[in-house]
Design a protein around this motif. Structure first.
Motif, PDB file in Angstrom:
ATOM      1  N   HIS A  19      -9.202  34.734  36.789  1.00  0.00           N
ATOM      2  CA  HIS A  19      -7.744  34.667  36.743  1.00  0.00           C
ATOM      3  C   HIS A  19      -7.204  33.249  36.881  1.00  0.00           C
ATOM      4  N   GLY A  20      -7.921  32.290  36.359  1.00  0.00           N
ATOM      5  CA  GLY A  20      -7.401  30.929  36.312  1.00  0.00           C
ATOM      6  C   GLY A  20      -6.343  30.815  35.231  1.00  0.00           C
ATOM      7  N   GLN A  21      -5.291  30.044  35.495  1.00  0.00           N
ATOM      8  CA  GLN A  21      -4.172  29.937  34.569  1.00  0.00           C
ATOM      9  C   GLN A  21      -4.131  28.598  33.832  1.00  0.00           C
ATOM     10  N   ARG A  22      -4.585  27.537  34.470  1.00  0.00           N
ATOM     11  CA  ARG A  22      -4.463  26.192  33.877  1.00  0.00           C
ATOM     12  C   ARG A  22      -5.747  25.854  33.118  1.00  0.00           C
ATOM     13  N   TRP A  23      -5.990  26.535  32.027  1.00  0.00           N
ATOM     14  CA  TRP A  23      -7.250  26.365  31.312  1.00  0.00           C
ATOM     15  C   TRP A  23      -7.345  25.010  30.613  1.00  0.00           C
ATOM     16  N   VAL A  24      -6.211  24.435  30.219  1.00  0.00           N
ATOM     17  CA  VAL A  24      -6.247  23.096  29.609  1.00  0.00           C
ATOM     18  C   VAL A  24      -6.736  22.070  30.630  1.00  0.00           C
ATOM     19  N   TRP A  25      -6.198  22.150  31.836  1.00  0.00           N
ATOM     20  CA  TRP A  25      -6.653  21.245  32.898  1.00  0.00           C
ATOM     21  C   TRP A  25      -8.119  21.490  33.220  1.00  0.00           C
ATOM     22  N   ASN A  26      -8.552  22.739  33.137  1.00  0.00           N
ATOM     23  CA  ASN A  26      -9.953  23.052  33.406  1.00  0.00           C
ATOM     24  C   ASN A  26     -10.872  22.373  32.392  1.00  0.00           C
ATOM     25  N   ILE A  27     -10.483  22.367  31.117  1.00  0.00           N
ATOM     26  CA  ILE A  27     -11.299  21.713  30.093  1.00  0.00           C
ATOM     27  C   ILE A  27     -11.362  20.211  30.327  1.00  0.00           C
ATOM     28  N   ILE A  28     -10.215  19.616  30.675  1.00  0.00           N
ATOM     29  CA  ILE A  28     -10.190  18.165  30.936  1.00  0.00           C
ATOM     30  C   ILE A  28     -11.058  17.828  32.135  1.00  0.00           C
ATOM     31  N   LEU A  29     -10.950  18.621  33.192  1.00  0.00           N
ATOM     32  CA  LEU A  29     -11.767  18.382  34.387  1.00  0.00           C
ATOM     33  C   LEU A  29     -13.245  18.528  34.078  1.00  0.00           C
ATOM     34  N   THR A  30     -13.594  19.534  33.290  1.00  0.00           N
ATOM     35  CA  THR A  30     -14.995  19.735  32.918  1.00  0.00           C
ATOM     36  C   THR A  30     -15.525  18.562  32.111  1.00  0.00           C
ATOM     37  N   SER A  31     -14.729  18.052  31.181  1.00  0.00           N
ATOM     38  CA  SER A  31     -15.170  16.939  30.334  1.00  0.00           C
ATOM     39  C   SER A  31     -15.352  15.648  31.119  1.00  0.00           C
ATOM     40  N   SER A  32     -14.574  15.471  32.175  1.00  0.00           N
ATOM     41  CA  SER A  32     -14.616  14.213  32.916  1.00  0.00           C
ATOM     42  C   SER A  32     -15.411  14.289  34.213  1.00  0.00           C
ATOM     43  N   LEU A  33     -15.914  15.478  34.561  1.00  0.00           N
ATOM     44  CA  LEU A  33     -16.601  15.615  35.846  1.00  0.00           C
ATOM     45  C   LEU A  33     -17.822  14.715  35.934  1.00  0.00           C
ATOM     46  N   PHE A  34     -18.565  14.585  34.852  1.00  0.00           N
ATOM     47  CA  PHE A  34     -19.716  13.673  34.846  1.00  0.00           C
ATOM     48  C   PHE A  34     -19.425  12.390  34.082  1.00  0.00           C
ATOM     49  N   SER A  35     -18.673  12.468  33.002  1.00  0.00           N
ATOM     50  CA  SER A  35     -18.439  11.278  32.185  1.00  0.00           C
ATOM     51  C   SER A  35     -17.658  10.211  32.939  1.00  0.00           C
ATOM     52  N   ALA A  36     -16.733  10.609  33.812  1.00  0.00           N
ATOM     53  CA  ALA A  36     -15.961   9.615  34.574  1.00  0.00           C
ATOM     54  C   ALA A  36     -16.844   8.853  35.570  1.00  0.00           C
ATOM     55  N   PRO A  37     -17.649   9.538  36.429  1.00  0.00           N
ATOM     56  CA  PRO A  37     -18.563   8.778  37.294  1.00  0.00           C
ATOM     57  C   PRO A  37     -19.577   7.953  36.510  1.00  0.00           C
ATOM     58  N   LEU A  38     -20.032   8.485  35.368  1.00  0.00           N
ATOM     59  CA  LEU A  38     -20.972   7.726  34.544  1.00  0.00           C
ATOM     60  C   LEU A  38     -20.341   6.445  34.034  1.00  0.00           C
ATOM     61  N   PHE A  39     -19.111   6.525  33.534  1.00  0.00           N
ATOM     62  CA  PHE A  39     -18.441   5.333  33.014  1.00  0.00           C
ATOM     63  C   PHE A  39     -18.181   4.320  34.126  1.00  0.00           C
TER      64      PHE A  39
END
Length: 601
Positions: free
Chosen positions: A363-383
């Motif tokens: 029942h998550g509602q903010r699915w756009v934010w979820n996709i952004i968070l998923t994409s940056s969860l590893f790529s941001a620390p890596l960068f």
């Protein structure tokens, strides 16, 4: 839709991504054919301190013989990431033609250049050449320390190199360089004062016929011992770990099954009773059946961790499968780096799908934010980590600093392939997500959790859940570190696959056991606990990396230290994501099983 569906589909997606990556990355490695007298190009590559494998510099940064116009070889992405900077040399080598003491060049060194060579030799600089994709290693000079009183400190430069090249038919099989019959030119204190030092560099080439066919020439390089051999066959250690793991798994499974059997016998006295009508006067995991499927806080972060963990499970499986198929032989410089980047980009759809699918189920509602968070969860620390490491390499002039063109290429791969695939996977996962089918309904008012004993606290579970999986891979971890942070060529991928399977199995079983103990204490907060308990293995891996740096290696200096600890943190993070995902999936499956069994009996 059942809540474990994303993880089941992830397994199918893993297989598909591996097959696609194999098609994209497969290369036809054909032998280069030579005729007698044909030129064989020798490329100079890099130099660096012997004990700091990742601190490398271009060979022509030293005052050595170089052409008037330096022409670099076109390199693959993996070679650039590996710090290779190959350039044509002045060495004139022709196929099957022996050469004796041919002059390479004459140099007149200034005092500053002599001091530069002295410092390089004292820091045990080695060089790497490449001939027909065969790496050739040698030391820049010779240093000898002897005596205490009087103390003797001798530094010499190798000005003559003997190239020994093996061939079979019209192909090159192996090459190395030798200085055993050569005396070094002394570079004593003040040798370059008052006019510099004049040097004449020479070389010899000797050809030898080899019975080894071209298809097996990688075996010849693996047997070469310029660097000390530390990777040995270690089946005995792996078998020992496997036996311990089997005993551990058997112990957990037998104990849990016996305990659950007793629980079922006690709870199912009334065969007509339903899951929601259980006697509230009982104790243990039965009494919290109306709270155990209560959705946790920070849903988006939890789902992002599960999605990225599934992605890295896919990536790791693909890399091991490709290695078992022989795609990473010793003559393919940086092939594994290229494969990892391509697989990471392609498997971004796995992270988007798993994360957004499960996020929608709970029942998550903010699915756009979820996709952004998923994409940056590893790529941001890596960068962030890469930015610091690359800046240090750029400041020191190391070849490990990536060119601007390579940086733009990597950003384009993420922006044009990785992120769009994550978005597409997230949209597909959201649209295909059903409801969260829990065996028992969840009440509106949460039950009060009783005070827990110290041995059921999160820190204790993290210590137990992290140490046991780490102990299962501790033997193999040394060999992996010796490969990544050394110059060894890892070839025991069959053992690596076994260890990887052992790691996942131990993590799943320990998670199930800890989750059962948690529920038995009437604590229904298993969602995050299951991720953190086994995910804490990453902390043990990072502690081991510190131990390895201080006690198992001779690495030193700012450049090597920043890269080692920066990427060790990322490695520990990746292991935490992978094992946290496996742990959560195992706990979810176990909880659904016990409550369904209770209801059906």
């Amino acid at each position: 839709m059942r809540p474990e569906a994303p993880f089941e589909k992830f397994a199918g997606g893993a297989l598909g991504m591996c097959v696609l990556a194999l098609c994209l990355l497969s290369q036809t490695e054909g032998a280069v054919k030579y005729k007698p007298g044909d030129p064989v190009t020798l490329y100079v590559n890099k130099v660096g301190p012997y004990h700091n494998p990742q601190e490398t510099y271009h060979y022509y940064t030293l005052p050595v013989c170089r052409p008037k116009e330096v022409r670099h070889k076109a390199m693959s992405l993996g070679e650039v990431l590996d710090g290779d900077r190959m350039a044509e040399s002045l060495y004139g080598i022709r196929f099957k033609e022996n050469t004796e003491r041919r002059t390479l060049c004459q140099l007149s060194l200034t005092e500053k250049e002599v001091e530069q060579l002295r410092e390089a030799i004292e820091e045990l600089y080695y060089f790497e050449f490449v001939l027909d994709e065969i790496p050739i290693w040698g030391f820049v000079g010779y240093m000898e320390e002897s005596g205490f009183l009087p103390h003797s400190h001798k530094v010499g430069l190798w000005t003559h190199l003997d190239f020994n090249i093996e061939y079979n038919g019209d192909s090159v099989i192996f090459a190395n360089v030798s200085v055993k019959d050569v005396k070094p030119v002394p570079l004593e204190e003040g040798a370059g004062a008052g006019g510099g030092l004049a040097l004449t560099h020479t070389y010899s080439v000797r050809w030898f016929e080899s019975p080894l066919p071209y298809e097996r020439r990688a075996e010849r390089l693996q047997d070469y011992s310029f660097f000390p051999k530390t990777l040995e066959i270690h089946w005995l250690s792996i078998i020992n770990s496997l036996v311990l793991v089997v005993l551990l798994l058997g112990f957990v499974i037998i104990i849990l099954m016996r305990v659950l059997k007793n629980d079922f016998a006690r709870y199912n006295v009334d065969e007509e009773g339903a899951c929601d009508d259980l006697d509230q006067g009982d104790n243990g995991w039965k009494i919290i059946h109306t709270d155990v499927f209560r959705f946790p806080p920070y849903k988006s972060l939890l789902c992002a961790i599960l999605g990225v963990g599934a992605q890295f499970l896919t990536l790791a499986t693909g890399i091991i499968v490709m290695a078992l198929l022989g795609m990473f032989n010793v003559h393919r410089h940086g092939a594994i780096n290229s494969a990892a980047i391509v697989l990471y980009a392609l498997t971004s759809c796995v992270s988007g799908y798993c994360s957004c699918n499960f996020y929608t189920q709970i029942h998550g509602q903010r699915w756009v934010w979820n996709i952004i968070l998923t994409s940056s969860l590893f790529s941001a620390p890596l960068f962030l980590t890469w930015s610091v490491v690359n800046s240090v390499h750029w400041w020191s002039g190391s070849t490990q600093a990536l060119p601007v063109s390579t940086v733009l290429l990597l950003l384009a791969v993420w922006a044009l392939v990785g992120f769009p695939l994550a978005v597409i996977g997230g949209i597909v996962g959201k649209n295909k997500a059903g409801g969260f089918q829990a065996p028992c309904r969840t009440r509106n008012i949460a039950r009060q959790i009783p005070r827990q004993p110290w041995y059921k606290h999160a820190t204790v579970h993290m210590a137990i859940g992290g140490f046991l999986p780490f102990s299962a891979i501790s033997v193999e971890l040394y060999y992996i570190f010796a490969t990544v942070w050394g110059r060894e060529h890892y070839t025991l991928y069959g053992i690596l696959l076994c260890v990887f399977a052992i790691l996942l199995s131990v993590g799943a079983c320990i998670s199930v056991a800890l989750t059962y103990f948690l529920l038995s204490g009437e604590d229904y907060r298993w969602w995050w606990r299951s991720v953190l308990s086994t995910g804490s293995t990453g902390l043990f891996i990072f502690v081991y990396s510190v131990f390895y740096y201080r006690n198992r290696s001779s690495m030193s200096g700012l450049v090597q230290s920043v890269e080692f600890f920066g990427y060790s943190l990322l490695t520990a993070f990746v292991f935490s994501l992978m094992l946290g995902t496996v742990s959560f999936a195992a706990s979810l499956t176990f909880i659904r099983y016990i409550y369904r069994s209770l209801k059906m009996d």
